[in-house]
Write a protein that holds these residues in place. Structure first.
Motif, PDB file in Angstrom:
ATOM      1  N   ALA A 142       0.865  -1.332   0.001  1.00 37.38           N
ATOM      2  CA  ALA A 142      -0.238   0.042   0.086  1.00 37.38           C
ATOM      3  C   ALA A 142       0.741   1.133   0.012  1.00 37.38           C
ATOM      4  O   ALA A 142       0.491   2.192  -0.452  1.00 37.38           O
ATOM      5  CB  ALA A 142      -0.899  -0.123   1.241  1.00 37.38           C
ATOM      6  N   LEU A 143       2.171   1.133   0.817  1.00 37.02           N
ATOM      7  CA  LEU A 143       2.883   2.376   0.782  1.00 37.02           C
ATOM      8  C   LEU A 143       3.714   2.635  -0.621  1.00 37.02           C
ATOM      9  O   LEU A 143       4.039   3.826  -0.972  1.00 37.02           O
ATOM     10  CB  LEU A 143       3.961   2.122   1.825  1.00 37.02           C
ATOM     11  CG  LEU A 143       2.998   2.482   3.280  1.00 37.02           C
ATOM     12  CD1 LEU A 143       4.121   2.408   4.458  1.00 37.02           C
ATOM     13  CD2 LEU A 143       2.277   3.828   3.237  1.00 37.02           C
ATOM     14  N   THR A 144       3.977   1.313  -1.350  1.00 43.42           N
ATOM     15  CA  THR A 144       4.713   1.631  -2.512  1.00 43.42           C
ATOM     16  C   THR A 144       4.137   1.919  -3.752  1.00 43.42           C
ATOM     17  O   THR A 144       4.437   2.516  -4.964  1.00 43.42           O
ATOM     18  CB  THR A 144       5.718   0.440  -2.937  1.00 43.42           C
ATOM     19  OG1 THR A 144       4.876  -0.717  -2.847  1.00 43.42           O
ATOM     20  CG2 THR A 144       6.608   0.290  -1.547  1.00 43.42           C
ATOM     21  N   VAL A 145       2.606   1.541  -3.815  1.00 37.88           N
ATOM     22  CA  VAL A 145       1.934   1.843  -5.108  1.00 37.88           C
ATOM     23  C   VAL A 145       1.382   3.158  -5.247  1.00 37.88           C
ATOM     24  O   VAL A 145       1.059   3.613  -4.160  1.00 37.88           O
ATOM     25  CB  VAL A 145       0.883   0.752  -4.882  1.00 37.88           C
ATOM     26  CG1 VAL A 145      -0.034   0.926  -6.278  1.00 37.88           C
ATOM     27  CG2 VAL A 145       1.255  -0.684  -5.159  1.00 37.88           C
ATOM     28  N   ARG A 146       1.400   3.718  -6.342  1.00 34.25           N
ATOM     29  CA  ARG A 146       1.078   5.143  -6.476  1.00 34.25           C
ATOM     30  C   ARG A 146      -0.397   5.292  -6.807  1.00 34.25           C
ATOM     31  O   ARG A 146      -0.773   6.563  -6.690  1.00 34.25           O
ATOM     32  CB  ARG A 146       2.157   5.834  -7.544  1.00 34.25           C
ATOM     33  CG  ARG A 146       3.449   5.589  -7.320  1.00 34.25           C
ATOM     34  CD  ARG A 146       4.020   7.005  -6.800  1.00 34.25           C
ATOM     35  NE  ARG A 146       5.451   6.765  -6.941  1.00 34.25           N
ATOM     36  CZ  ARG A 146       6.191   7.067  -5.710  1.00 34.25           C
ATOM     37  NH1 ARG A 146       5.514   7.118  -4.661  1.00 34.25           N
ATOM     38  NH2 ARG A 146       7.725   7.031  -5.645  1.00 34.25           N
ATOM     39  N   SER A 147      -1.117   4.205  -7.034  1.00 29.85           N
ATOM     40  CA  SER A 147      -2.516   4.452  -7.526  1.00 29.85           C
ATOM     41  C   SER A 147      -3.361   3.396  -6.932  1.00 29.85           C
ATOM     42  O   SER A 147      -3.367   2.281  -6.844  1.00 29.85           O
ATOM     43  CB  SER A 147      -2.446   4.358  -9.149  1.00 29.85           C
ATOM     44  OG  SER A 147      -3.812   3.976  -9.712  1.00 29.85           O
ATOM     45  N   ILE A 148      -4.389   3.963  -6.164  1.00 30.89           N
ATOM     46  CA  ILE A 148      -5.710   3.290  -5.621  1.00 30.89           C
ATOM     47  C   ILE A 148      -6.163   2.296  -6.836  1.00 30.89           C
ATOM     48  O   ILE A 148      -6.569   1.207  -6.877  1.00 30.89           O
ATOM     49  CB  ILE A 148      -6.591   4.226  -5.021  1.00 30.89           C
ATOM     50  CG1 ILE A 148      -5.922   4.984  -3.779  1.00 30.89           C
ATOM     51  CG2 ILE A 148      -7.761   3.113  -4.497  1.00 30.89           C
ATOM     52  CD1 ILE A 148      -5.388   4.013  -2.724  1.00 30.89           C
ATOM     53  N   TYR A 149      -6.556   2.930  -7.987  1.00 28.97           N
ATOM     54  CA  TYR A 149      -7.070   2.295  -9.068  1.00 28.97           C
ATOM     55  C   TYR A 149      -6.164   0.986  -9.402  1.00 28.97           C
ATOM     56  O   TYR A 149      -6.682   0.064  -9.742  1.00 28.97           O
ATOM     57  CB  TYR A 149      -7.370   3.338 -10.432  1.00 28.97           C
ATOM     58  CG  TYR A 149      -7.980   2.678 -11.321  1.00 28.97           C
ATOM     59  CD1 TYR A 149      -9.182   2.267 -11.429  1.00 28.97           C
ATOM     60  CD2 TYR A 149      -6.990   2.416 -12.813  1.00 28.97           C
ATOM     61  CE1 TYR A 149      -9.821   1.582 -12.474  1.00 28.97           C
ATOM     62  CE2 TYR A 149      -7.636   1.621 -13.761  1.00 28.97           C
ATOM     63  CZ  TYR A 149      -9.023   1.273 -13.547  1.00 28.97           C
ATOM     64  OH  TYR A 149      -9.437   0.619 -14.475  1.00 28.97           O
ATOM     65  N   GLY A 150      -4.889   1.125  -9.355  1.00 31.61           N
ATOM     66  CA  GLY A 150      -4.133   0.138  -9.614  1.00 31.61           C
ATOM     67  C   GLY A 150      -3.958  -0.909  -8.556  1.00 31.61           C
ATOM     68  O   GLY A 150      -4.060  -2.208  -8.946  1.00 31.61           O
TER      69      GLY A 150
END
Length: 180
Positions: free
Chosen positions: A12-20
């Motif tokens: 959750a901290l490394t991913v830049r997109s909620i949609y992703g």
């Protein structure tokens, strides 16, 4: 539990997109959980061993297909892989799901034949799938029987006849009297 929680937090901290993240979760549900749900609901002969093997096959094939959201390069370059862009044009997610589904079926059938045929002793059945004491369709033999209320006519009471609830822990009148 702590390891999975730590991995989820890191993701959750490394991913830049909620949609992703939403798409990744949908991917994992399709590849891993859908074949198992399908087998549990519709194929009564499948078992824990097939489910575990199908899970492993699905996860490995899905992760080896790569994921741009997590910056994972593909370890398996399926047909129609584009080297220039790094895209998998082959429907590898559907392929991973079908491989997982077929693995569940084949491993379940194979181990059922081996255990029930006596080729593998029952003491090696660590998941207790083939033990003779197991009730195969116990959950499906359960049925719900609704009984009429004890001291009431078969018609539903009117609003005036229902006593008022006095506290938050009291159930509605029909549930309180009929479920005893």
């Amino acid at each position: 539990v702590f390891a999975v929680g730590a991995m989820a937090t890191a993701l959750a901290l490394t991913v830049r997109s909620i949609y992703g993240l939403f798409l990744l979760c949908g991917d994992l549900v399709f590849v891993i959980i859908f074949p198992q749900l399908l087998c549990v609901v519709h194929l009564n002969f499948t078992n824990t061993y097939g489910s575990l093997c199908g899970y492993i096959v699905g996860v490995v094939l899905r992760i080896c297909g790569g994921e741009s959201l997590l910056a994972l390069d593909p370890a398996i370059k399926y047909p129609y892989y584009e080297e220039a862009t790094g895209l998998q044009l082959f429907p590898f997610r559907a392929f991973a799901m079908l491989c997982s589904f077929l693995t569940i079926i084949l491993v379940s059938l194979l181990l059922k034949l081996l255990f029930e045929g006596g080729k593998i002793p029952m003491r090696y059945d660590v998941a207790d799938c083939f033990a003779p004491r197991q009730r195969a369709n116990h959950a499906r033999d359960t049925e719900l029987v609704l009984l009429p209320p004890r001291n009431r006519p078969p018609t539903a009471p009117s609003r005036e006849e229902e006593p008022r609830r006095t506290g938050p822990n009291e159930h509605p009148p029909l549930l309180r009297e009929e479920c005893i």
